[in-house]
Every structure is written in C-alpha cells, then in structure tokens.
Design a protein around this motif. Structure first.
Motif, short mmCIF file in Angstrom:
data_model
loop_
_atom_site.label_atom_id
_atom_site.label_comp_id
_atom_site.label_asym_id
_atom_site.label_seq_id
_atom_site.Cartn_x
_atom_site.Cartn_y
_atom_site.Cartn_z
N UNK A 88 -52.68 -57.70 -23.81
CA UNK A 88 -51.92 -58.77 -24.45
C UNK A 88 -50.44 -58.43 -24.46
N UNK A 89 -49.62 -59.43 -24.62
CA UNK A 89 -48.18 -59.26 -24.74
C UNK A 89 -47.86 -59.32 -26.23
N UNK A 90 -47.45 -58.22 -26.79
CA UNK A 90 -47.20 -58.15 -28.24
C UNK A 90 -45.97 -58.95 -28.65
N UNK A 107 -47.95 -65.36 -30.48
CA UNK A 107 -48.97 -66.39 -30.64
C UNK A 107 -50.18 -65.95 -29.83
N UNK A 108 -51.39 -66.13 -30.38
CA UNK A 108 -52.57 -65.63 -29.67
C UNK A 108 -52.74 -66.18 -28.25
N UNK A 161 -51.79 -64.70 -22.09
CA UNK A 161 -51.32 -65.04 -20.74
C UNK A 161 -50.90 -63.79 -19.98
N UNK A 162 -51.03 -63.78 -18.66
CA UNK A 162 -50.59 -62.62 -17.88
C UNK A 162 -49.07 -62.49 -17.89
#
Length: 66
Positions: free
Chosen positions: A8-10, A14-15, A20-21
C-alpha cells in the motif's frame, strides 16, 4: 516473481487510493492527461444544440399538457 514488501501507499490517506499501484501516482502523468471536454469532444456548438433541443422538448410537453 518480484513482489514489494509494502503493498500500500501510506501517503495516499484513503484505503482505495492506498490499494492502487505506484505507477498511478507517477509525477509526469498530470501533463499527459487531457481535459474531459477534449475526451468527449464537446464544444460550444454541441451545448447550443443541446439547449435548443431541451427548450423545444419543454415547449412541446408544456403545450401538450396545457
């Protein structure tokens, strides 16, 4: 197969965006995006035709009801 340790992108906050990649958040992507008006090909003439059709339909229905 190579897999990232963190999926995940911290920084997304937003979840859905976090799932998203990373290539979605590429820096140069914003310059390549086109306006939604260009994607749909809408121009002033199309808006004029829409307004004329809307008014003509409104007048026809109002006349039919009255």
């Amino acid at each position: 197969m190579r897999r990232a340790l963190v999926l995940t992108n911290e920084a997304a906050r937003h979840p859905f965006r976090a799932s998203l990649p990373m290539f979605v958040f590429a820096i140069g992507e914003m310059e390549n995006r086109r306006s939604w008006r260009l994607n749909f090909g809408l121009n002033v003439n199309d808006a004029r035709h829409f307004a004329a059709t809307y008014v003509a339909s409104f007048v026809a229905v109002s006349t039919f009801i009255a």
